[in-house]
Design an enzyme around this catalytic site. Structure first.
Site, PDB file in Angstrom:
ATOM      1  N   GLY A  37      34.731  77.860  45.772  1.00 30.55           N
ATOM      2  CA  GLY A  37      34.042  76.950  45.146  1.00 30.55           C
ATOM      3  C   GLY A  37      34.398  75.584  45.546  1.00 30.55           C
ATOM      4  O   GLY A  37      34.977  74.709  45.402  1.00 30.55           O
ATOM      5  N   ARG A  46      33.845  81.078  50.877  1.00 33.41           N
ATOM      6  CA  ARG A  46      34.898  82.032  50.237  1.00 33.41           C
ATOM      7  C   ARG A  46      35.312  83.352  50.954  1.00 33.41           C
ATOM      8  O   ARG A  46      35.695  84.599  50.256  1.00 33.41           O
ATOM      9  CB  ARG A  46      34.125  83.033  48.712  1.00 33.41           C
ATOM     10  CG  ARG A  46      33.489  81.982  47.319  1.00 33.41           C
ATOM     11  CD  ARG A  46      33.494  82.389  46.028  1.00 33.41           C
ATOM     12  NE  ARG A  46      33.142  81.634  45.063  1.00 33.41           N
ATOM     13  CZ  ARG A  46      33.612  80.606  44.688  1.00 33.41           C
ATOM     14  NH1 ARG A  46      35.656  81.040  44.524  1.00 33.41           N
ATOM     15  NH2 ARG A  46      33.937  79.827  43.105  1.00 33.41           N
ATOM     16  N   GLY A  64      42.355  80.977  45.162  1.00 37.35           N
ATOM     17  CA  GLY A  64      42.547  82.358  46.091  1.00 37.35           C
ATOM     18  C   GLY A  64      42.421  81.639  47.191  1.00 37.35           C
ATOM     19  O   GLY A  64      43.112  82.128  48.099  1.00 37.35           O
ATOM     20  N   THR A 120      39.760  71.980  42.314  1.00 37.90           N
ATOM     21  CA  THR A 120      38.784  72.711  41.229  1.00 37.90           C
ATOM     22  C   THR A 120      38.218  72.473  39.933  1.00 37.90           C
ATOM     23  O   THR A 120      39.185  71.613  39.459  1.00 37.90           O
ATOM     24  CB  THR A 120      39.087  74.511  41.030  1.00 37.90           C
ATOM     25  OG1 THR A 120      38.249  75.167  39.542  1.00 37.90           O
ATOM     26  CG2 THR A 120      40.861  74.502  40.494  1.00 37.90           C
ATOM     27  N   ASP A 155      37.506  74.095  37.508  1.00 40.12           N
ATOM     28  CA  ASP A 155      38.584  75.123  36.663  1.00 40.12           C
ATOM     29  C   ASP A 155      39.678  74.674  36.133  1.00 40.12           C
ATOM     30  O   ASP A 155      40.501  75.079  34.781  1.00 40.12           O
ATOM     31  CB  ASP A 155      38.496  76.061  36.881  1.00 40.12           C
ATOM     32  CG  ASP A 155      37.257  77.034  37.095  1.00 40.12           C
ATOM     33  OD1 ASP A 155      36.143  76.354  36.113  1.00 40.12           O
ATOM     34  OD2 ASP A 155      37.555  78.543  37.577  1.00 40.12           O
ATOM     35  N   ARG A 201      19.145  72.709  14.080  1.00 40.11           N
ATOM     36  CA  ARG A 201      19.184  74.296  14.914  1.00 40.11           C
ATOM     37  C   ARG A 201      20.639  74.573  15.480  1.00 40.11           C
ATOM     38  O   ARG A 201      21.738  72.703  15.132  1.00 40.11           O
ATOM     39  CB  ARG A 201      18.817  73.982  16.158  1.00 40.11           C
ATOM     40  CG  ARG A 201      17.188  74.470  16.085  1.00 40.11           C
ATOM     41  CD  ARG A 201      16.261  74.310  17.410  1.00 40.11           C
ATOM     42  NE  ARG A 201      14.794  74.701  18.025  1.00 40.11           N
ATOM     43  CZ  ARG A 201      14.078  74.434  18.615  1.00 40.11           C
ATOM     44  NH1 ARG A 201      14.420  73.709  19.212  1.00 40.11           N
ATOM     45  NH2 ARG A 201      12.575  74.970  18.951  1.00 40.11           N
ATOM     46  N   GLU A 218      32.194  80.467  30.326  1.00 42.90           N
ATOM     47  CA  GLU A 218      32.109  81.203  30.332  1.00 42.90           C
ATOM     48  C   GLU A 218      32.300  82.689  30.809  1.00 42.90           C
ATOM     49  O   GLU A 218      32.434  83.939  30.873  1.00 42.90           O
ATOM     50  CB  GLU A 218      31.309  81.151  32.088  1.00 42.90           C
ATOM     51  CG  GLU A 218      31.982  81.184  32.955  1.00 42.90           C
ATOM     52  CD  GLU A 218      31.808  80.682  34.400  1.00 42.90           C
ATOM     53  OE1 GLU A 218      32.641  80.014  35.530  1.00 42.90           O
ATOM     54  OE2 GLU A 218      30.575  81.690  34.862  1.00 42.90           O
ATOM     55  N   GLN A 260      28.366  71.102  37.625  1.00 47.81           N
ATOM     56  CA  GLN A 260      29.701  70.696  36.377  1.00 47.81           C
ATOM     57  C   GLN A 260      29.906  70.597  38.067  1.00 47.81           C
ATOM     58  O   GLN A 260      30.551  70.029  37.338  1.00 47.81           O
ATOM     59  CB  GLN A 260      29.352  72.299  35.730  1.00 47.81           C
ATOM     60  CG  GLN A 260      29.102  71.908  34.700  1.00 47.81           C
ATOM     61  CD  GLN A 260      29.282  73.114  33.669  1.00 47.81           C
ATOM     62  OE1 GLN A 260      30.623  73.575  33.468  1.00 47.81           O
ATOM     63  NE2 GLN A 260      29.238  74.409  34.610  1.00 47.81           N
ATOM     64  N   ARG A 261      29.149  71.097  39.318  1.00 50.41           N
ATOM     65  CA  ARG A 261      30.080  71.212  40.875  1.00 50.41           C
ATOM     66  C   ARG A 261      29.483  70.243  41.748  1.00 50.41           C
ATOM     67  O   ARG A 261      30.542  69.834  42.673  1.00 50.41           O
ATOM     68  CB  ARG A 261      30.253  71.971  41.040  1.00 50.41           C
ATOM     69  CG  ARG A 261      31.439  73.652  40.664  1.00 50.41           C
ATOM     70  CD  ARG A 261      31.305  74.234  41.343  1.00 50.41           C
ATOM     71  NE  ARG A 261      30.631  74.984  42.352  1.00 50.41           N
ATOM     72  CZ  ARG A 261      30.836  76.476  42.802  1.00 50.41           C
ATOM     73  NH1 ARG A 261      32.044  76.866  42.254  1.00 50.41           N
ATOM     74  NH2 ARG A 261      30.705  76.486  43.751  1.00 50.41           N
TER      75      ARG A 261
HETATM   76  O1  F6P Z   1      35.396  76.372  41.446  1.00 47.46           O
HETATM   77  C1  F6P Z   1      34.807  77.445  39.808  1.00 47.46           C
HETATM   78  C2  F6P Z   1      33.697  77.926  39.273  1.00 47.46           C
HETATM   79  O2  F6P Z   1      32.948  77.347  39.483  1.00 47.46           O
HETATM   80  C3  F6P Z   1      33.994  79.028  37.759  1.00 47.46           C
HETATM   81  O3  F6P Z   1      33.949  78.620  37.004  1.00 47.46           O
HETATM   82  C4  F6P Z   1      32.954  79.942  38.551  1.00 47.46           C
HETATM   83  O4  F6P Z   1      33.031  81.231  37.806  1.00 47.46           O
HETATM   84  C5  F6P Z   1      32.457  79.495  39.879  1.00 47.46           C
HETATM   85  O5  F6P Z   1      33.434  78.362  40.810  1.00 47.46           O
HETATM   86  C6  F6P Z   1      31.122  80.739  40.699  1.00 47.46           C
HETATM   87  O6  F6P Z   1      31.010  79.750  41.457  1.00 47.46           O
HETATM   88  P1  F6P Z   1      30.185  80.600  42.830  1.00 47.46           P
HETATM   89  O7  F6P Z   1      29.110  81.226  42.115  1.00 47.46           O
HETATM   90  O8  F6P Z   1      30.198  79.541  43.925  1.00 47.46           O
HETATM   91  O9  F6P Z   1      31.025  81.665  43.308  1.00 47.46           O
END
Ligand code: F6P
Length: 347
Positions: A17, A79, A117, A138, A140, A175, A235, A270-271
């Protein structure tokens, strides 16, 4: 410029990612490799696919300018996992193709920029005899072996801004607001943005939450004249497969408390976009150090930061591991003492 005889030829790829800071890292590796060490630099397109398909471009110094502020990756990413096969009886010539590309191009090293990965594959390639150096990235922040990955600080900034904005609308309508933050396995991003954004309840994959405890906390806040609550949800928390984590928590809270609840899933925002100054610096440090490691022949390793010092860790130690939030982390303990709930208290 140092003299190392025949100029070294190196490759760079970005895999997994994307995140803010990838271009700053490419720039850091490339500029240092060219300016300081006189190396020739090639960029492989779309992660490991570029190595498999011999899809690359030469990166000259001029192409490495103006990249610091640019989000995403100029090399593209994917990926692609070259060692993964759907069935153990299937043949897989991808690793062979990578080795062929490496040998035909007479490369001296490939710098693999990515997360867990990517490091796992990088380690396999290193075991095949290729000279590999990893750079951890990352949002994360869950790469084992380093204290921090670039991309994380930018994502914390974005997620915190979003949480900040939820406070006023939550207050106006009295809320409960649920915000779902990325982090499949690790809750670092939810933890940091949740605390920076003043979240009342923060749910992390590493801590087992109890929905009754979450609801009790919200009800107590109402009793104490706190008319709204912000719930930050990673998530990766446990949730039914047919619902998103945010929907599951929102529906449960409305059912048990009767308080109006809304959800926001922040997603890929977020990315995206420009890296923060901290991430630009971190990616630059990692990149420049990776080039130095190539010159010094320190292969089979990932560049890392420990106690703010640059170092290396063997790729074989990194592959297949995750750096998760420890439940007894000092930051969590301090937050608990200030009344922040992690959904695991007995109330
Ligand atoms: O980059 C990490 C991350 O954002 C995770 O938090 C998320 O679950 C995942 O990548 C989702 O990425 P993609 O949809 O590109 O596989």
């Amino acid at each position: 410029m140092a003299d190392f005889g025949k100029p070294k030829k190196i490759g760079i790829l970005t895999a997994g990612g994307d995140c803010p800071g990838l271009n700053a890292a490419i720039r850091g590796v490339g500029k240092t490799a060219i300016v300081e060490y006189g190396m020739q630099v090639f960029g492989f397109n779309a992660g490991y696919s570029g190595l498999i398909n011999k899809d690359y471009i030469e990166l000259k110094e001029s192409q490495l300018s103006g990249l610091l502020t640019v989000g995403g990756t100029i090399l593209g990413t994917s990926r692609e996992k070259p060692y993964k096969i759907a069935d153990k009886h299937d043949s897989n010539d991808k690793p062979e193709k990578i080795i062929e590309t490496y040998k035909n191009m007479e490369l001296d090293c490939v710098v693999c920029i990515g997360g867990n990965g990517t490091m796992k594959t990088a380690n396999r390639l290193s075991q095949e005899g290729l000279n590999i150096i990893g750079i951890p990235k990352t949002i994360d922040n869950d790469v084992w072996g380093t204290d921090v990955t670039f991309g994380f600080d930018s994502a914390v900034q974005i997620a915190t801004d979003a949480i900040d904005r939820l406070h006023s609308t939550a207050n106006s309508h009295q809320r409960v607001m649920i915000i779902e933050i990325m982090g499949h396995h690790a809750g670092w991003l939810a933890l940091y943005s949740g605390l920076a954004g003043g979240g009342d309840i923060i749910l992390l994959p590493e801590l087992e939450y109890n929905i009754r405890s979450v609801c009790k906390k919200i009800e107590k806040r109402y009793e104490n004249k706190k008319p709204y609550s912000i719930v930050v949800v990673a998530e990766g928390i446990d949730h039914p497969k047919n619902q998103s984590p945010a929907t599951h928590i929102a529906k449960s809270i409305e059912t048990y408390t009767g308080i109006e609840t809304r959800e926001t899933v922040l997603g890929y925002i977020q990315r995206g976009g420009s890296p923060t100054p901290m991430d630009r610096i971190l990616a630059t440090r990692y990149g420049a150090y990776a080039a130095q490691c190539i010159a010094e022949g320190c292969f089979g390793s990932m560049v890392a930061i420990k106690a703010n010092e640059l170092t290396t860790v063997p790729l074989e130690e990194v592959g297949g591991k995750l750096r998760l939030v420890e439940p007894d982390l000092g930051l969590i303990q301090k937050a608990r003492k200030m009344g922040v709930s992690f959904g695991d208290e007995y109330l």
